[in-house]
Design an enzyme around this catalytic site. Structure first.
Site, PDB file in Angstrom:
ATOM      1  N   LYS A 282       2.871 -50.748 -48.091  1.00  0.00           N
ATOM      2  CA  LYS A 282       3.842 -51.794 -48.452  1.00  0.00           C
ATOM      3  C   LYS A 282       3.261 -53.179 -48.178  1.00  0.00           C
ATOM      4  O   LYS A 282       3.332 -54.073 -49.013  1.00  0.00           O
ATOM      5  CB  LYS A 282       5.106 -51.593 -47.615  1.00  0.00           C
ATOM      6  N   ASN A 283       2.661 -53.342 -46.989  1.00  0.00           N
ATOM      7  CA  ASN A 283       2.209 -54.674 -46.596  1.00  0.00           C
ATOM      8  C   ASN A 283       0.959 -55.130 -47.347  1.00  0.00           C
ATOM      9  O   ASN A 283       0.562 -56.288 -47.252  1.00  0.00           O
ATOM     10  CB  ASN A 283       1.983 -54.743 -45.081  1.00  0.00           C
TER      11      ASN A 283
ATOM     12  N   ARG B 256      11.688 -61.129 -45.774  1.00  0.00           N
ATOM     13  CA  ARG B 256      10.945 -62.340 -45.416  1.00  0.00           C
ATOM     14  C   ARG B 256       9.686 -62.533 -46.244  1.00  0.00           C
ATOM     15  O   ARG B 256       9.273 -63.651 -46.519  1.00  0.00           O
ATOM     16  CB  ARG B 256      10.524 -62.262 -43.951  1.00  0.00           C
TER      17      ARG B 256
ATOM     18  N   CYS C 222      15.207 -63.087 -37.818  1.00  0.00           N
ATOM     19  CA  CYS C 222      15.453 -61.708 -38.197  1.00  0.00           C
ATOM     20  C   CYS C 222      15.548 -60.869 -36.944  1.00  0.00           C
ATOM     21  O   CYS C 222      15.490 -61.399 -35.837  1.00  0.00           O
ATOM     22  CB  CYS C 222      14.351 -61.177 -39.100  1.00  0.00           C
TER      23      CYS C 222
ATOM     24  N   ARG D 187      11.013 -65.992 -36.217  1.00  0.00           N
ATOM     25  CA  ARG D 187       9.775 -65.765 -36.974  1.00  0.00           C
ATOM     26  C   ARG D 187       9.509 -67.012 -37.799  1.00  0.00           C
ATOM     27  O   ARG D 187       9.866 -67.095 -38.970  1.00  0.00           O
ATOM     28  CB  ARG D 187       9.889 -64.514 -37.850  1.00  0.00           C
TER      29      ARG D 187
ATOM     30  N   ASP E  40       3.627 -52.846 -35.154  1.00  0.00           N
ATOM     31  CA  ASP E  40       4.473 -51.989 -35.998  1.00  0.00           C
ATOM     32  C   ASP E  40       4.429 -50.518 -35.607  1.00  0.00           C
ATOM     33  O   ASP E  40       5.148 -49.701 -36.187  1.00  0.00           O
ATOM     34  CB  ASP E  40       4.054 -52.129 -37.476  1.00  0.00           C
TER      35      ASP E  40
ATOM     36  N   ILE F   7       3.284 -59.914 -29.832  1.00  0.00           N
ATOM     37  CA  ILE F   7       3.441 -60.512 -31.166  1.00  0.00           C
ATOM     38  C   ILE F   7       4.875 -61.004 -31.418  1.00  0.00           C
ATOM     39  O   ILE F   7       5.075 -62.152 -31.798  1.00  0.00           O
ATOM     40  CB  ILE F   7       3.050 -59.517 -32.292  1.00  0.00           C
TER      41      ILE F   7
ATOM     42  N   ARG G 221      13.193 -49.538 -46.512  1.00  0.00           N
ATOM     43  CA  ARG G 221      12.382 -50.718 -46.852  1.00  0.00           C
ATOM     44  C   ARG G 221      10.899 -50.406 -46.685  1.00  0.00           C
ATOM     45  O   ARG G 221      10.058 -51.062 -47.314  1.00  0.00           O
ATOM     46  CB  ARG G 221      12.745 -51.893 -45.941  1.00  0.00           C
TER      47      ARG G 221
HETATM   48  C1  UD1 Z   1       3.302 -59.043 -40.902  1.00  0.00           C
HETATM   49  C2  UD1 Z   1       3.819 -57.695 -41.319  1.00  0.00           C
HETATM   50  C3  UD1 Z   1       4.643 -57.075 -40.223  1.00  0.00           C
HETATM   51  C4  UD1 Z   1       3.854 -57.041 -38.930  1.00  0.00           C
HETATM   52  C5  UD1 Z   1       3.284 -58.423 -38.596  1.00  0.00           C
HETATM   53  C6  UD1 Z   1       2.343 -58.407 -37.384  1.00  0.00           C
HETATM   54  C7  UD1 Z   1       4.044 -57.911 -43.720  1.00  0.00           C
HETATM   55  C8  UD1 Z   1       4.966 -58.027 -44.885  1.00  0.00           C
HETATM   56  N1  UD1 Z   1       4.626 -57.873 -42.520  1.00  0.00           N
HETATM   57  O1  UD1 Z   1       4.451 -59.878 -40.663  1.00  0.00           O
HETATM   58  O2  UD1 Z   1       4.987 -55.751 -40.608  1.00  0.00           O
HETATM   59  O3  UD1 Z   1       4.724 -56.653 -37.884  1.00  0.00           O
HETATM   60  O4  UD1 Z   1       2.535 -58.914 -39.716  1.00  0.00           O
HETATM   61  O5  UD1 Z   1       1.308 -57.520 -37.597  1.00  0.00           O
HETATM   62  O6  UD1 Z   1       2.849 -57.802 -43.866  1.00  0.00           O
HETATM   63  N2  UD1 Z   1       3.974 -67.021 -36.515  1.00  0.00           N
HETATM   64  C9  UD1 Z   1       4.151 -68.372 -36.236  1.00  0.00           C
HETATM   65  N3  UD1 Z   1       4.189 -69.234 -37.285  1.00  0.00           N
HETATM   66  C10 UD1 Z   1       4.044 -68.834 -38.580  1.00  0.00           C
HETATM   67  C11 UD1 Z   1       3.834 -67.470 -38.838  1.00  0.00           C
HETATM   68  C12 UD1 Z   1       3.813 -66.573 -37.794  1.00  0.00           C
HETATM   69  O7  UD1 Z   1       4.292 -68.765 -35.087  1.00  0.00           O
HETATM   70  O8  UD1 Z   1       4.081 -69.691 -39.479  1.00  0.00           O
HETATM   71  C13 UD1 Z   1       3.932 -66.057 -35.382  1.00  0.00           C
HETATM   72  C14 UD1 Z   1       5.031 -64.986 -35.454  1.00  0.00           C
HETATM   73  O9  UD1 Z   1       6.249 -65.436 -34.895  1.00  0.00           O
HETATM   74  C15 UD1 Z   1       4.404 -63.864 -34.654  1.00  0.00           C
HETATM   75  C16 UD1 Z   1       2.906 -63.976 -34.996  1.00  0.00           C
HETATM   76  O10 UD1 Z   1       2.723 -65.306 -35.498  1.00  0.00           O
HETATM   77  O11 UD1 Z   1       4.546 -64.107 -33.273  1.00  0.00           O
HETATM   78  C17 UD1 Z   1       2.416 -62.994 -36.025  1.00  0.00           C
HETATM   79  O12 UD1 Z   1       3.277 -63.038 -37.157  1.00  0.00           O
HETATM   80  P1  UD1 Z   1       2.734 -62.720 -38.623  1.00  0.00           P
HETATM   81  O13 UD1 Z   1       1.393 -62.068 -38.519  1.00  0.00           O
HETATM   82  O14 UD1 Z   1       2.845 -63.949 -39.452  1.00  0.00           O
HETATM   83  O15 UD1 Z   1       3.791 -61.651 -39.131  1.00  0.00           O
HETATM   84  P2  UD1 Z   1       4.285 -61.454 -40.602  1.00  0.00           P
HETATM   85  O16 UD1 Z   1       3.255 -61.879 -41.576  1.00  0.00           O
HETATM   86  O17 UD1 Z   1       5.665 -62.029 -40.716  1.00  0.00           O
END
Ligand code: UD1
Length: 416
Positions: A22-23, A92, A116, A121, A304, A326, A396
């Site tokens: 999915k990701n 998201r 969420c 996030r 995850d 994370i 999902r």
């Molecule tokens: C993706 C995955 C999710 C997985 C996560 C971490 C998808 C669709 N989802 O989520 O399943 O759990 O990676 O491996 O691929 N952060 C910030 N600012 C930002 C963006 C992120 O501070 O602009 C922080 C987040 O709060 C978190 C960390 O960075 O603490 C990692 O988040 P991120 O890798 O961005 O997660 P997602 O891409 O949302």
């Protein structure tokens, strides 16, 4: 709303294949907005999130045709540049259309994703990166309005590793003028898969799979095809389903290289693992041991998979621990697992698991995809009947999970 009814004390045994990831699918589908043409994406799981992304593309103007594990996409003009609240609020990852739209169309209007079940996030890294590439970004009425003439290549250092921000900025920079260097990029296999797809679309990207991506922007890209990489989180969930029942399993069509630390942790806990190029076998003979886990960006232990590991570790005598680095609220699932009898103590972002608990079935509720998966894993071991509600969260991210588990010997039913 559908529920799962699981009768526990299963003996999970057999061979199963995994879906495409999915990701990996979500950013690859969004990337089709970067160039006009026809695309064929295969090994696509039938999941709510994938259908949401397809709806989003369709809303923007793409023609979508679904087949068995295949999506054909035709992107001509974009009739609008918007990701509306109704779609973004359910997923998201809708934010992935921001980078491609602003890069190709010079305009995007994307609903702000908000928080969420996993806690705050933010998307500050996505926005900071786009601004650095020259986009003008305003936040109003709950929407992100981004406009740009042609984006301009630049240096971007992410203060934190983010999968989403890396994907968005990568997709934006392939059409920017000049060179973009992304440092501290996420190295997840799904990012490498996206980058490889972009290269097949004509992009020039160096450093794929590493923390430093160097992109030479192109004026135009062209359409391409992709086959999604195997889902490493589903692979792990299936291995843990067998491990918790002390069964044996071979997971096929997966990539063991993407699960290095996960397989190490299973071995450390006393399971035997053997791999081929595209399969993993787990056998449960021998004594089991408590372990310590710390989640980290790839190749560290995936956040995850920690909820599903927590279910397993609850059944192993001794104190195990999970340190979550994370997501602030990832442990939200623990209250439901405690209803099944798990003995858990949460101290800020560290969970101590007092193993050897006798789990017993109860009505429980999934609060997100992986929380739901941890309840399914625990219910296979628990004595008696577990009723898992809100499994729309599981839908999902898991395609026909109950059918796979039934074939492996589980007594699991989906009921309305
Ligand atoms: C993706 C995955 C999710 C997985 C996560 C971490 C998808 C669709 N989802 O989520 O399943 O759990 O990676 O491996 O691929 N952060 C910030 N600012 C930002 C963006 C992120 O501070 O602009 C922080 C987040 O709060 C978190 C960390 O960075 O603490 C990692 O988040 P991120 O890798 O961005 O997660 P997602 O891409 O949302």
């Amino acid at each position: 709303m559908d529920k799962y009814i699981v009768k526990g004390k299963a003996n999970i045994k057999g061979t199963v294949s995994v879906n495409g990831a999915k990701n990996a699918g979500l950013p690859i589908l969004a990337a089709t907005l970067l160039a006009e043409g026809k695309y064929e994406i295969t090994n696509v799981p039938n999941l709510t999130d994938i259908r949401t992304m397809a709806k989003l593309l369709n809303n923007i103007g793409a023609e979508i045709e679904w087949g068995d594990g295949k999506i054909k996409i035709k992107t001509n003009g974009c009739k609008n540049h918007e990701a509306p609240y109704e779609l973004v609020k359910t997923m998201r990852a809708s934010i992935y259309v921001l980078g491609p739209l602003v890069a190709r169309k010079g305009e995007a209007r994307v609903s702000f994703p908000g928080g969420c079940a996993l806690g705050a996030r933010p998307i500050d890294l996505h926005l900071k990166g786009l601004r650095k590439l020259g986009a003008n970004i305003e936040l109003k009425h709950g929407y992100i309005y981004a406009t740009a003439n042609r984006l301009k290549g630049t240096g971007i250092y992410f203060e934190k590793k983010s999968v989403g921000a890396t994907a968005n900025i990568l997709m934006a920079s392939v059409l920017a003028e000049g060179e973009t260097k992304i440092q501290n990029a996420a190295c997840e296999p799904e990012i490498a898969a996206l980058a490889e797809f972009l290269v097949r679309m004509g992009a020039d990207i160096k450093g794929i799979g590493t923390e430093t991506l160097i992109i030479k922007g192109k004026e135009k890209l062209h359409s391409a095809d992709a086959s999604l990489i195997p889902d490493r989180i589903e692979t792990g969930t299936l291995l843990l389903s067998a491990a918790i029942t002390r069964g044996s399993i071979t997971v096929e069509d997966c990539n063991p290289d993407h699960l290095g630390i996960v397989l190490d942790k299973l071995e450390e806990a006393g399971f035997q693992i053997s791999t081929t190029e595209n399969s993993i076998s787990l056998n449960s003979k021998g004594p089991k041991h408590p372990i310590e886990i710390t989640t980290n960006p790839y190749p560290g232990f995936p956040t995850d998979l920690q909820p599903q590991f927590c279910s397993l570790l609850s059944t192993i005598e001794g104190d195990s621990s999970i340190l979550e680095t994370i997501f602030s609220d990832r442990f939200i699932y623990t209250t439901e697992l405690q209803r099944l009898g798990a003995n858990l103590k949460l101290n800020e972002n560290e969970l101590i698991i007092k193993g050897g608990a006798k789990l017993s079935g109860a009505p429980v509720m999934a609060s997100d995809i992986r929380a739901g998966a941890s309840l399914v894993v625990a219910s296979l071991y628990a004595e008696g009947k577990t009723e898992i509600s809100r499994i729309y969260h599981l839908d999902r991210g898991h395609d026909k999970l109950e059918e796979k588990l039934q074939k492996l010997g589980a007594d699991i039913k989906r009921v309305k």
